[in-house]
Write an enzyme that holds these catalytic residues in place. Structure first.
Site, PDB file in Angstrom:
ATOM      1  N   TYR A  51     -29.740  -4.087 -20.154  1.00 35.06           N
ATOM      2  CA  TYR A  51     -28.911  -3.442 -20.440  1.00 35.06           C
ATOM      3  C   TYR A  51     -28.371  -2.880 -19.772  1.00 35.06           C
ATOM      4  O   TYR A  51     -28.745  -2.267 -19.079  1.00 35.06           O
ATOM      5  CB  TYR A  51     -28.853  -1.799 -21.634  1.00 35.06           C
ATOM      6  CG  TYR A  51     -29.817  -1.733 -22.927  1.00 35.06           C
ATOM      7  CD1 TYR A  51     -29.716  -2.857 -23.827  1.00 35.06           C
ATOM      8  CD2 TYR A  51     -30.666  -0.951 -23.853  1.00 35.06           C
ATOM      9  CE1 TYR A  51     -30.052  -2.826 -24.736  1.00 35.06           C
ATOM     10  CE2 TYR A  51     -30.803  -0.555 -24.831  1.00 35.06           C
ATOM     11  CZ  TYR A  51     -30.855  -1.989 -25.254  1.00 35.06           C
ATOM     12  OH  TYR A  51     -31.538  -2.240 -27.127  1.00 35.06           O
ATOM     13  N   GLY A 199     -29.256   0.883 -34.786  1.00 34.50           N
ATOM     14  CA  GLY A 199     -28.253   0.889 -36.053  1.00 34.50           C
ATOM     15  C   GLY A 199     -28.330   1.748 -37.368  1.00 34.50           C
ATOM     16  O   GLY A 199     -27.773   1.230 -38.407  1.00 34.50           O
ATOM     17  N   PRO A 200     -28.777   2.970 -36.853  1.00 36.52           N
ATOM     18  CA  PRO A 200     -28.740   3.725 -38.332  1.00 36.52           C
ATOM     19  C   PRO A 200     -27.684   4.233 -38.836  1.00 36.52           C
ATOM     20  O   PRO A 200     -27.584   4.384 -39.887  1.00 36.52           O
ATOM     21  CB  PRO A 200     -29.750   4.895 -37.620  1.00 36.52           C
ATOM     22  CG  PRO A 200     -29.641   5.046 -36.304  1.00 36.52           C
ATOM     23  CD  PRO A 200     -29.084   3.429 -35.781  1.00 36.52           C
ATOM     24  N   LYS A 203     -22.968   1.856 -35.945  1.00 38.57           N
ATOM     25  CA  LYS A 203     -21.238   2.211 -35.364  1.00 38.57           C
ATOM     26  C   LYS A 203     -21.051   2.584 -35.878  1.00 38.57           C
ATOM     27  O   LYS A 203     -19.791   2.586 -35.132  1.00 38.57           O
ATOM     28  CB  LYS A 203     -20.957   0.626 -35.173  1.00 38.57           C
ATOM     29  CG  LYS A 203     -22.283  -0.843 -34.405  1.00 38.57           C
ATOM     30  CD  LYS A 203     -21.219  -2.308 -34.370  1.00 38.57           C
ATOM     31  CE  LYS A 203     -22.021  -2.976 -33.938  1.00 38.57           C
ATOM     32  NZ  LYS A 203     -23.095  -3.236 -33.553  1.00 38.57           N
ATOM     33  N   GLY A 204     -20.754   3.990 -36.138  1.00 37.50           N
ATOM     34  CA  GLY A 204     -20.063   4.687 -37.029  1.00 37.50           C
ATOM     35  C   GLY A 204     -19.809   5.173 -37.767  1.00 37.50           C
ATOM     36  O   GLY A 204     -19.210   5.893 -38.725  1.00 37.50           O
ATOM     37  N   LEU A 206     -20.978   5.070 -41.031  1.00 41.01           N
ATOM     38  CA  LEU A 206     -22.521   5.725 -41.721  1.00 41.01           C
ATOM     39  C   LEU A 206     -22.077   6.944 -40.503  1.00 41.01           C
ATOM     40  O   LEU A 206     -22.891   7.952 -40.447  1.00 41.01           O
ATOM     41  CB  LEU A 206     -23.465   5.574 -41.716  1.00 41.01           C
ATOM     42  CG  LEU A 206     -23.967   4.455 -42.836  1.00 41.01           C
ATOM     43  CD1 LEU A 206     -25.073   3.468 -42.671  1.00 41.01           C
ATOM     44  CD2 LEU A 206     -22.647   4.513 -44.398  1.00 41.01           C
TER      45      LEU A 206
END
Ligand SMILES: NC(=O)c1ccc[n+]([C@@H]2O[C@H](COP(=O)([O-])OP(=O)(O)OC[C@H]3O[C@@H](n4cnc5c(N)ncnc54)[C@H](OP(=O)(O)O)[C@@H]3O)[C@@H](O)[C@H]2O)c1
Length: 304
Positions: A51, A199-200, A203-204, A206
């Site tokens: 990263y 990724g819960p 990317k937004g 949910l």
């Protein structure tokens, strides 16, 4: 905050902070995010050597330093990619023992730690010399350089190999009600290995901002969904629970997963923590209502 116990005597907060999208250029906001995370009971922080080509680990290490005396926390990082930090370029994939053993030293230096709590292989293919990688992780664990190890993979054949031939404690996969491909893994997972769901909030998508995110990030749809199907699915999920983040978190809790949520602002984390606190405990029927509202999809490649 609930905790999830890993083998190797490591405890992760059920809601953990994904650090990949932290606003590193805005040190003050990054510090506020981490302070708020710790104050909210988040004790696990996920990063990777790749990263920002080492910069993410470096900033995280520096910021965490100021909280060391007041909080107990764990850091997970990942290795397997070779990169040129100066040119900010990825060079290639290298899961060899020599690379893993030298990468861990670099990560320890950047993070300012004496041991990595959770060291993860950042991908991998079935063609890799997996036994060599596993023995490198085992050596590092015996030497006390890492406390536990896992893999981040969405390749079923690779996952299957590590489940059978290694002592991994975690498996990181993108997992949420829309990307429910990990369900077949979750259903068959031995209780000793915990899923870390990246990724819960997709990317937004949910989140309370789903309409805008849908327009800006999913204009071509995603996975087996067209844009219109996604729109329709979001509406159906909202009828089950108007707080889509809480709905996703409850879905993940039902699957006994650690929720690794990334944010790029303090406001996003504040909102996610509020959703975490208000997430419902799902009955089996409510869980099935979520499954009925989405497409059940599966990994098509890398199965054998
Ligand atoms: N292969 C791997 O091992 C791998 C791959 C990817 C990620 N990860 C790890 O998993 C973590 C989480 O994954 P992820 O970042 O892809 O997924 P995520 O947590 O679902 O998405 C994070 C992004 O969603 C948006 N978001 C978060 N909370 C929001 C809210 N309340 N309202 C609106 N938008 C919100 C933000 O996008 P904007 O910044 O655009 O606003 C944020 O950067 C990463 O930080 C990283 O640590 C690992």
């Amino acid at each position: 905050m609930r905790n999830i116990q890993l083998k190797d005597d490591i405890t992760l907060s059920e809601l953990s902070l994904g650090c990949m999208n932290l606003p590193l250029d805005d040190r003050s906001e990054t510090e506020k995010i981490i302070r708020f995370a710790l104050e909210s009971g988040i004790t696990h922080f996920d990063t990777a050597d790749l990263y920002q080509f080492g910069e993410n680990e470096k900033v995280l290490g520096e910021v965490m330093q100021q909280f060391r005396s007041d909080y107990t926390f764990t850091i997970g990082t990942k290795a397997g990619n070779e990169f040129d930090a100066e040119k900010r370029e990825k060079i290639g994939w290298n899961p060899s023992a020599s690379h893993i053993k030298s990468a861990v030293k670099d990560s320890l230096g950047r993070l300012g730690m004496e041991a990595i709590d959770l060291y993860q292989l950042h991908g991998g293919t079935i063609e890799d010399n997996k036994d060599e990688t596993i023995s490198a992780f085992e050596d590092l664990k015996k030497e006390g350089v890492i406390r536990s190890y896992g893999i981040s993979s969405i390749r079923l054949n690779v996952i299957d190999y590590y489940l059978k031939h290694s002592d991994i404690s975690t498996l990181m996969m993108q997992f949420n009600p829309i990307d429910n491909r990990p369900l077949e893994v979750a259903d068959n997972l031995n209780k000793e290995v915990k899923i870390l769901s990246r990724g819960p909030v997709m990317k937004g998508l949910l989140s309370g901002n789903s309409r805008k995110v849908l327009e800006n990030k999913f204009e071509d749809g995603v996975l087996e969904y067209s844009y219109e199907e996604l729109q329709d699915t979001i509406s159906r999920l909202e009828k089950i629970n108007g707080d889509l983040t809480a709905l996703s978190y409850a879905f993940l809790r039902h699957n006994d997963a650690v929720i690794v949520n990334g944010v790029s602002s303090l406001a996003q984390l504040e909102s996610n923590v509020e959703s975490y606190r208000s997430m419902p405990e799902l009955s089996q029927q409510e869980y099935e209502n979520i499954l009925d509202a989405v497409k059940l999809i599966r990994y098509e490649e890398h199965r054998a």
